[in-house]
Enzyme design. Sequence first.
Site, PDB file in Angstrom:
ATOM      1  N   CYS A   1       0.789  -1.171  -0.047  1.00 52.24           N
ATOM      2  CA  CYS A   1      -0.053   0.031  -0.082  1.00 52.24           C
ATOM      3  C   CYS A   1       0.964   1.433   0.072  1.00 52.24           C
ATOM      4  CB  CYS A   1      -0.731   0.023   1.024  1.00 52.24           C
ATOM      5  SG  CYS A   1      -1.641   1.509   1.634  1.00 52.24           S
ATOM      6  N   HIS A   2       0.471   2.275  -0.578  1.00 53.39           N
ATOM      7  CA  HIS A   2       1.119   3.635  -0.472  1.00 53.39           C
ATOM      8  C   HIS A   2       1.516   4.029   1.053  1.00 53.39           C
ATOM      9  CE1 HIS A   2       0.484   4.903  -4.660  1.00 53.39           C
ATOM     10  NE2 HIS A   2      -0.597   4.226  -4.650  1.00 53.39           N
ATOM     11  N   THR A   3       0.995   3.798   2.117  1.00 49.42           N
ATOM     12  CA  THR A   3       1.496   4.016   3.334  1.00 49.42           C
ATOM     13  C   THR A   3       2.571   3.306   3.683  1.00 49.42           C
ATOM     14  OG1 THR A   3      -0.914   4.292   3.868  1.00 49.42           O
ATOM     15  CG2 THR A   3       0.684   3.977   5.782  1.00 49.42           C
TER      16      THR A   3
ATOM     17  N   HIS B   1       0.773  -4.126   5.941  1.00 47.18           N
ATOM     18  CA  HIS B   1      -0.503  -4.199   6.525  1.00 47.18           C
ATOM     19  C   HIS B   1      -1.262  -4.571   5.876  1.00 47.18           C
ATOM     20  CE1 HIS B   1      -0.394  -0.395   4.387  1.00 47.18           C
ATOM     21  NE2 HIS B   1      -1.731  -0.021   4.528  1.00 47.18           N
ATOM     22  N   GLU B   2      -1.342  -5.310   4.494  1.00 44.03           N
ATOM     23  CA  GLU B   2      -2.432  -5.970   3.808  1.00 44.03           C
ATOM     24  C   GLU B   2      -2.394  -7.585   3.594  1.00 44.03           C
ATOM     25  OE1 GLU B   2      -4.597  -2.891   0.823  1.00 44.03           O
ATOM     26  OE2 GLU B   2      -2.874  -4.180  -0.121  1.00 44.03           O
TER      27      GLU B   2
ATOM     28  N   CYS C   1     -11.257  -4.077  20.240  1.00 44.19           N
ATOM     29  CA  CYS C   1     -11.057  -4.833  21.568  1.00 44.19           C
ATOM     30  C   CYS C   1     -12.600  -4.883  22.279  1.00 44.19           C
ATOM     31  CB  CYS C   1     -10.200  -4.020  22.543  1.00 44.19           C
ATOM     32  SG  CYS C   1     -11.221  -2.577  23.308  1.00 44.19           S
TER      33      CYS C   1
ATOM     34  N   CYS D   1     -12.951  -0.737  25.005  1.00 48.28           N
ATOM     35  CA  CYS D   1     -12.233   0.472  25.499  1.00 48.28           C
ATOM     36  C   CYS D   1     -13.553   1.564  25.295  1.00 48.28           C
ATOM     37  CB  CYS D   1     -11.301   0.830  24.535  1.00 48.28           C
ATOM     38  SG  CYS D   1     -11.560   1.389  22.629  1.00 48.28           S
TER      39      CYS D   1
ATOM     40  N   CYS E   1     -14.601   1.700  21.555  1.00 49.96           N
ATOM     41  CA  CYS E   1     -15.375   0.571  20.979  1.00 49.96           C
ATOM     42  C   CYS E   1     -16.577   0.614  21.620  1.00 49.96           C
ATOM     43  CB  CYS E   1     -14.561  -0.717  21.362  1.00 49.96           C
ATOM     44  SG  CYS E   1     -13.225  -0.975  20.397  1.00 49.96           S
TER      45      CYS E   1
ATOM     46  N   CYS F   1     -10.435   2.120  17.674  1.00 53.96           N
ATOM     47  CA  CYS F   1     -10.050   1.337  19.094  1.00 53.96           C
ATOM     48  C   CYS F   1      -8.933   1.946  19.693  1.00 53.96           C
ATOM     49  CB  CYS F   1     -10.056  -0.149  18.928  1.00 53.96           C
ATOM     50  SG  CYS F   1      -9.158  -1.077  20.277  1.00 53.96           S
TER      51      CYS F   1
ATOM     52  N   ARG G   1      -3.293   1.022  20.514  1.00 56.74           N
ATOM     53  CA  ARG G   1      -2.926   2.155  19.274  1.00 56.74           C
ATOM     54  C   ARG G   1      -1.534   2.719  19.851  1.00 56.74           C
ATOM     55  NH1 ARG G   1      -0.824   4.528  16.298  1.00 56.74           N
ATOM     56  NH2 ARG G   1      -1.636   5.909  14.490  1.00 56.74           N
TER      57      ARG G   1
ATOM     58  N   CYS H   1      -6.824  -3.396   3.881  1.00 60.53           N
ATOM     59  CA  CYS H   1      -6.715  -1.982   4.001  1.00 60.53           C
ATOM     60  C   CYS H   1      -7.301  -1.404   3.146  1.00 60.53           C
ATOM     61  CB  CYS H   1      -5.070  -1.518   3.815  1.00 60.53           C
ATOM     62  SG  CYS H   1      -4.841   0.378   3.799  1.00 60.53           S
TER      63      CYS H   1
ATOM     64  N   ARG I   1      -3.136  -2.970  -7.497  1.00 65.29           N
ATOM     65  CA  ARG I   1      -2.599  -3.645  -6.393  1.00 65.29           C
ATOM     66  C   ARG I   1      -1.521  -4.520  -6.714  1.00 65.29           C
ATOM     67  NH1 ARG I   1      -3.030  -0.204  -3.045  1.00 65.29           N
ATOM     68  NH2 ARG I   1      -3.953  -0.258  -1.134  1.00 65.29           N
TER      69      ARG I   1
HETATM   70  N1  AHE Z   1       0.799   9.607  10.388  1.00 65.24           N
HETATM   71  C1  AHE Z   1      -0.019  10.295   9.505  1.00 65.24           C
HETATM   72  C2  AHE Z   1      -1.582   9.784   9.399  1.00 65.24           C
HETATM   73  C3  AHE Z   1      -1.649   8.360   8.789  1.00 65.24           C
HETATM   74  C4  AHE Z   1      -2.982   7.697   8.624  1.00 65.24           C
HETATM   75  O1  AHE Z   1      -3.915   8.484   8.533  1.00 65.24           O
HETATM   76  N2  AHE Z   1      -2.995   6.499   8.617  1.00 65.24           N
HETATM   77  C5  AHE Z   1      -4.384   5.758   8.237  1.00 65.24           C
HETATM   78  C6  AHE Z   1      -4.083   4.469   7.612  1.00 65.24           C
HETATM   79  S1  AHE Z   1      -3.206   4.441   6.281  1.00 65.24           S
HETATM   80  C7  AHE Z   1      -3.587   3.122   5.593  1.00 65.24           C
HETATM   81  O2  AHE Z   1      -2.769   2.938   4.184  1.00 65.24           O
HETATM   82  C8  AHE Z   1      -5.051   5.546   9.416  1.00 65.24           C
HETATM   83  O3  AHE Z   1      -6.400   5.145   9.202  1.00 65.24           O
HETATM   84  N3  AHE Z   1      -4.924   5.973  10.566  1.00 65.24           N
HETATM   85  C9  AHE Z   1      -5.991   5.967  11.732  1.00 65.24           C
HETATM   86  C10 AHE Z   1      -4.857   5.548  12.952  1.00 65.24           C
HETATM   87  O4  AHE Z   1      -5.116   5.493  14.017  1.00 65.24           O
HETATM   88  O5  AHE Z   1      -3.694   5.766  12.526  1.00 65.24           O
HETATM   89  C11 AHE Z   1      -0.441  11.815   9.969  1.00 65.24           C
HETATM   90  O6  AHE Z   1      -0.856  12.656   9.344  1.00 65.24           O
HETATM   91  O7  AHE Z   1       0.344  12.212  11.056  1.00 65.24           O
HETATM   92 ZN    ZN Z   2      -2.787   1.022   3.455  1.00 56.42          ZN
END
Ligand code: AHE
Ligand code: ZN
Length: 379
Positions: A48-50, A70-71, A100, A103, A106, A114, A118, A177, A373
């Site tokens: 994924c791009h992340t 993460h996928e 969970c 919390c 949730c 959740c 985190r 994802c 993908r």
């Molecule tokens: N670190 C960035 C924000 C990152 C972000 O928004 N992540 C997404 C998931 S990326 C999936 O490819 C997300 O859902 N985040 C929720 C979380 O709890 O992290 C920033 O801007 O600081």
């Molecule tokens: Zn992703």
Amino acid sequence: MSDTTGKVITCKAAVCWGAGEPLKIEDVEVAPPKAHEVRIHILYTGICHTDEYTRSGKDPEGLFPVILGHEGGGIVESVGEGVTSVKVGDHVIPLYTAECRECKFCKSGKTNLCSSVRATQGQGLMTDKTSRFTVNGKPVHHFMGTSTFSQYTVVADVSVVAVNPKAPLEKVCLLGCGITTAWGAVVKQPGIAGSTVAVFGCGCIGLGVINASTLVKASRIIAVDTNPAKEAWAKKFGATDFINPTTLPEGKRIQDYLVEITDGGLDYTFDATGNVHVMRAALEACHKGWGVSTVIGVAAAGQEISTRPFQLVTGRTWRGSAFGGVKGRTELPGLVDDYLAGKVRVDEYVTHHRKFAEINEGFHDMHGGDCIRCVVDMS
Ligand code: AHE
Ligand code: ZN
């Protein structure tokens, strides 16, 4: 019980040793799961791009060395004490958004965000503030609570869900994802039936928004992308219109054009680009009085969005969701069943395949306009 239960497993993992460095396949020692943890044999993972964002070093929260990914899709190898939600042999999808059920978040019934794991997840650690990964005795960080670029990974039991074993893991790994994020952003938003939709960006997320909009019976689905090759993709997934903003007359803004051709604007818009200027256009393309714009694309940390407050005063709503607002443990099994029943597309997103040894090439694939993908075979 398998032979490896309770023992350290040495396997291959793609480790990123430092910001901007390519991934290196290493022999990694994966410790057994502690209480309320699950060790998973990962068979397939998407990219994924992340993952690329963190690898590149642009993510200020990025920690190194790290095992990204993460996928994923895999099979439970062993479980720690107290784990009751999954068992050895289950086909599972790791969840970067845990669930969970205990919390404040949730229990609120208002969000899927959740809080149980985190904080430590953001530190690249398990909840006891240690890592299960080492290379030659040196600890390596976890990533997003999932680290699917390892043949074996350890996750919290609240961060994994068992799914129908009839579903091919080389496909449903993508539900970890992108596809789920798009699906949830649409189907969990009431009111789209019979309404008009515009989606900005036709990558994995944008195509997922288009597909989900057809499922909830939107009346018109306008896809927007600067890559002309995306028109065929958008139409295949169910878009009724495709607009390339670069082909508009000089000075014509996409939001103004959309407002003109839709008698005042869209009922719902979605940003699937992560570009803050596009996010603004998506908001401003909404209809006065009721239009709702959802931010799904992830912008780089430190970026800010802006518009005239008048846009909101006059009844447009700007919102966003993470992982599509989906509660993974509760909702992913049903999404997998919908895929098996032919209701939700997944296979069509897989444009590229890579062997584990070629994972860096998979990152290059992702940058090509022809890639939706790339799925990596972890064997
Ligand atoms: N670190 C960035 C924000 C990152 C972000 O928004 N992540 C997404 C998931 S990326 C999936 O490819 C997300 O859902 N985040 C929720 C979380 O709890 O992290 C920033 O801007 O600081
Ligand atoms: Zn992703």
